[in-house]
Design a protein around this motif. Sequence first.
Motif, mmCIF file in Angstrom:
data_model
loop_
_atom_site.group_PDB
_atom_site.id
_atom_site.type_symbol
_atom_site.label_atom_id
_atom_site.label_comp_id
_atom_site.label_asym_id
_atom_site.label_seq_id
_atom_site.Cartn_x
_atom_site.Cartn_y
_atom_site.Cartn_z
ATOM 1 N N GLU A 91 0.830 -1.205 0.000
ATOM 2 C CA GLU A 91 0.000 0.000 0.000
ATOM 3 C C GLU A 91 0.862 1.252 0.000
ATOM 4 O OE1 GLU A 91 -3.319 2.478 -0.036
ATOM 5 O OE2 GLU A 91 -3.073 0.351 -0.541
ATOM 6 N N PHE A 92 1.965 1.222 0.740
ATOM 7 C CA PHE A 92 2.871 2.373 0.727
ATOM 8 C C PHE A 92 3.461 2.579 -0.663
ATOM 9 C CE2 PHE A 92 7.270 3.912 0.927
ATOM 10 C CZ PHE A 92 7.074 5.150 1.496
ATOM 11 N N GLU A 93 3.891 1.488 -1.308
ATOM 12 C CA GLU A 93 4.469 1.609 -2.644
ATOM 13 C C GLU A 93 3.430 2.081 -3.652
ATOM 14 O OE1 GLU A 93 7.999 -1.788 -2.370
ATOM 15 O OE2 GLU A 93 6.053 -2.325 -3.208
ATOM 16 N N ARG A 94 2.175 1.697 -3.461
ATOM 17 C CA ARG A 94 1.111 2.164 -4.361
ATOM 18 C C ARG A 94 0.906 3.670 -4.223
ATOM 19 N NH1 ARG A 94 -3.984 3.595 -4.602
ATOM 20 N NH2 ARG A 94 -4.254 3.499 -2.336
ATOM 21 N N ARG A 95 0.976 4.157 -3.000
ATOM 22 C CA ARG A 95 0.782 5.585 -2.767
ATOM 23 C C ARG A 95 2.040 6.394 -3.091
ATOM 24 N NH1 ARG A 95 -2.608 6.115 2.976
ATOM 25 N NH2 ARG A 95 -4.113 4.427 2.584
ATOM 26 N N ASN A 96 3.177 5.738 -3.124
ATOM 27 C CA ASN A 96 4.440 6.418 -3.431
ATOM 28 C C ASN A 96 5.145 5.653 -4.549
ATOM 29 O OD1 ASN A 96 4.854 8.446 -0.912
ATOM 30 N ND2 ASN A 96 3.970 6.513 -0.189
ATOM 31 N N PRO A 97 4.692 5.830 -5.796
ATOM 32 C CA PRO A 97 5.207 5.015 -6.909
ATOM 33 C C PRO A 97 6.709 5.170 -7.167
ATOM 34 C CG PRO A 97 3.855 6.841 -7.707
ATOM 35 C CD PRO A 97 3.658 6.797 -6.242
ATOM 36 N N GLY A 98 7.316 6.213 -6.661
ATOM 37 C CA GLY A 98 8.748 6.401 -6.894
ATOM 38 C C GLY A 98 9.621 5.741 -5.846
ATOM 39 N N ILE A 99 9.018 4.999 -4.905
ATOM 40 C CA ILE A 99 9.787 4.399 -3.808
ATOM 41 C C ILE A 99 9.514 2.900 -3.754
ATOM 42 C CG2 ILE A 99 10.260 4.412 -1.333
ATOM 43 C CD1 ILE A 99 9.199 7.253 -1.220
ATOM 44 N N LYS A 100 10.555 2.118 -3.695
ATOM 45 C CA LYS A 100 10.454 0.676 -3.510
ATOM 46 C C LYS A 100 11.042 0.318 -2.142
ATOM 47 C CE LYS A 100 8.511 -1.221 -7.117
ATOM 48 N NZ LYS A 100 7.308 -2.063 -6.962
ATOM 49 N N VAL A 101 10.379 -0.597 -1.436
ATOM 50 C CA VAL A 101 10.797 -0.961 -0.083
ATOM 51 C C VAL A 101 11.234 -2.420 -0.053
ATOM 52 C CG1 VAL A 101 10.086 -1.203 2.328
ATOM 53 C CG2 VAL A 101 9.225 0.714 0.944
ATOM 54 N N LYS A 102 12.427 -2.653 0.486
ATOM 55 C CA LYS A 102 12.897 -4.003 0.719
ATOM 56 C C LYS A 102 12.742 -4.314 2.212
ATOM 57 C CE LYS A 102 16.927 -7.064 0.464
ATOM 58 N NZ LYS A 102 18.377 -7.165 0.202
ATOM 59 N N LEU A 103 11.904 -5.291 2.537
ATOM 60 C CA LEU A 103 11.632 -5.642 3.923
ATOM 61 C C LEU A 103 12.651 -6.674 4.416
ATOM 62 C CD1 LEU A 103 9.727 -5.384 6.373
ATOM 63 C CD2 LEU A 103 8.369 -7.244 5.386
ATOM 64 N N GLU A 104 13.275 -6.380 5.546
ATOM 65 C CA GLU A 104 14.261 -7.286 6.139
ATOM 66 C C GLU A 104 13.812 -7.627 7.558
ATOM 67 O OE1 GLU A 104 17.891 -5.128 5.989
ATOM 68 O OE2 GLU A 104 18.022 -5.122 3.802
ATOM 69 N N ASN A 105 13.709 -8.914 7.859
ATOM 70 C CA ASN A 105 13.220 -9.334 9.169
ATOM 71 C C ASN A 105 14.327 -10.010 9.965
ATOM 72 O OD1 ASN A 105 11.229 -9.808 11.189
ATOM 73 N ND2 ASN A 105 11.141 -11.935 10.542
ATOM 74 N N TYR A 106 14.496 -9.574 11.223
ATOM 75 C CA TYR A 106 15.422 -10.194 12.166
ATOM 76 C C TYR A 106 14.585 -10.671 13.363
ATOM 77 C CZ TYR A 106 18.988 -7.703 9.473
ATOM 78 O OH TYR A 106 19.784 -7.223 8.460
#
Length: 817
Positions: free
Chosen positions: A62-77
Amino acid sequence: MPLGGDDGDDGRGNPMKGLLKAIAIAGLALFAALAPAQVRLRLSVWDGDEALRIIRDRIVPEFERRNPGIKVKLENYPDYNLYHQKMLITYAAGIAPDVVMMDLNFQRLAKRGALLPLNTFWEKTPGFDINDYYKEIVDSHSYKGVCYVLPRDIAPVGIIYYNKKAFDEAGIPYPDGTWTWDFQERPELREKDFLWVCRQLTKKTKAGKVTRWAYSNGWPEIWANQVAFSTGAYPVDNPEDPTKVLINDPNYIRGYQFASDLMNKLKYQPSVSELTTSLMATGQQLFVQQRAAMYQNGIWEVPNMRKMLKPGSPDFFEWDICLAPAYGPASTNGKRVSQTVTGGSGYGIMASTKHPEEAWKLTQFMGGEYAMTEMAKAGIAQPAIKELATRPGVWCPGPETPLEERYPANRIATHQAVPFVRFAPTSDLYPEINNLAIKGLELLWQGKKSAKDVLTENQKLAQDRLDTLREEQQLAPFNWGLGGLVALAIIGSILFWVYKPEFGRKLTRMETGDNRAGYRFILPWIIGAVVFATGPMILSLLMAFADWDAIRPAKFRGVQNFVEAGTRDPFFWKSLQVTFTYTFWAVPLGIIGSMLLAMLLNQKVKGVTVFRAIYYVPSIASAVAGALIWRRIFSKDNGLLNNLLYGPNETWPVGKWLTSIYEKPDNMVDWLNNEQTALPALVIMSLWGLGSGTVIFLAGLQGIPQFYYEAATLDGANNWKKFRNITWPMLTPTIFFTAVTGFIGTFQSFTQAFIMTQGGPNGSTMFYALHLYNNAFANVRMGYASALGWVLFVIILIFTAFQFAMQRFVYYEGDSR
């Protein structure tokens, strides 16, 4: 003609075609130049499976849909205990994420300049109002009035999950949050008194064995802290910048003793030992299995509760939550006095990010209405925005909330709990202080020591440590110019020692050429040795005289690291003692066991190679997997070892003898939770790896010429004389080798204690390497850890030199000595 039937025209023979190509290329270049560059952000979290799924599948898309110029890589620890260490290390290494999940431990990053202040971001963000958030959680994530973490949730642990069926069976009205507790039961209050309720809900057999506990919790300190805090006690004088440790406060001691008595005297709550051994369950599992009528922990337990207690399933029962009981002695005149530890988390921006504005957009979204709503509907996190926490259908169930999501129905209790929360200290010094403050608490929870004894001793240790840490903040900067000269002097000394034999020797042209060729061949190794071995060793030697955390500039401390180790570190001598004791037993037992096993496997029998492989496999198996297996073997009530020692009815004499020495009457030995047996248990476990030593001894045995034995047989020697006069002398080089390597290896023992005991109980398995690791990574004291490392190096060097001095007892065939 070119292959493929092309006429070979590249545009030079057709001006129009060449023009069209040029226009197309120019258009593509212009489009690429005008198109917004896509920003990539890395987001780091520690969330569990359900929360991670929501972030990955709903919130981030949803964040990427609202901000098309930003891609998020999720990292889980997922390992929370190591998460903050990893964030510090990644920042020090220059590979930190852009946005990080953070909680009360934020000061460790903020004071090192690793987190950006958020006030400046929200002040220029239209429509953003920090006053929409609970003030308590915002203040707790601020340092000197500057906020570094935008809250996502607040998580009071002053919440009681209760089984309605159990209350119905006992004829007790459901708790509504108005009940109280006191240090003695007050039967006149009936259901309004916590201890009275606990007594009614506890079920026992005629023999006195508990079949259902009244109460359980996520960890023992939940109730202990609630009792202590509610009576006005707190572990330090200032949560943001402490100067005094106050765990010896009489109210603090009384609260912790009361928590222990709830387990060991009143038997309303299972002890820690019972949970980890005979019950083999967590407090939550006991509640779900209806073996505990009440359970105290944060609201984050709800997703698992819903999975295990689905309406309509055979295991389902009606359950809900309410406020934990308040402190209610007569002196309070009916006023609610309740202070309980709370959790909470949010998101911060790492100072190393190359895209701070975009990182703020992501932080604001993750700590905003959409993300909080998604997490709230799943029952994972109470929103940090007050209005969302009280809005029906978001956090509190509404008319259209699906049946499964209506549990717990009384979720408004979490909002009601907020005015009574008390956050743990946020100081970056507190984690290390707290490690000393909780030292030996397992003995309190087992009923083997009183709260007064444990906390009074720990207060002295923690206060001394706090004073030392505050002194270190006033140190002068490390002189890197002088340090560089020292490093050059060390390197020069090494080179002088290496090349001294060559001084004055004239080389022929051929020898010079050969030398140059040789250096070219070994140049990669030289570079690797300097970069990855010699260089780090010299740096660690310099840092042994500094206070350094790998992030902030080093400060010169002189020999104080070594002085502290010998005089002020409560674990230094203890860890040396533990390591020496372990080495004293493990190395000889390992040598004897490996030699006997090798002699057994040296027999010429059918299938001996299979047996050799079987005995060798454990030595190459994962040390972590082996530790987990042995933890199960050492289990108190269901472990294989106790079953063998005590027999099926716990009547065998060996088990009774052990109980008389190490435990209370009629109680089996709790190997890993008993201060006297934990280290012997690890020594026993060390025999698991006899296979590697066996292979070496097997090689030594097979290297002994057979004609020695044949000659001895002709002389009438029996097996013992053959062993004493042939096998033993010929094996002395092998024994010497395994003794040297065994000492070096056992003195660096780490994995067993790290996985099985974490150095407990009461430091009885605190190996030196584990102590060094804790200082380097848990306490972020790289300088002090470097000093500990060099002390270990000197100790190993001295004992290895001593062992080599004893070589006169080693027989080398053909030696002229």
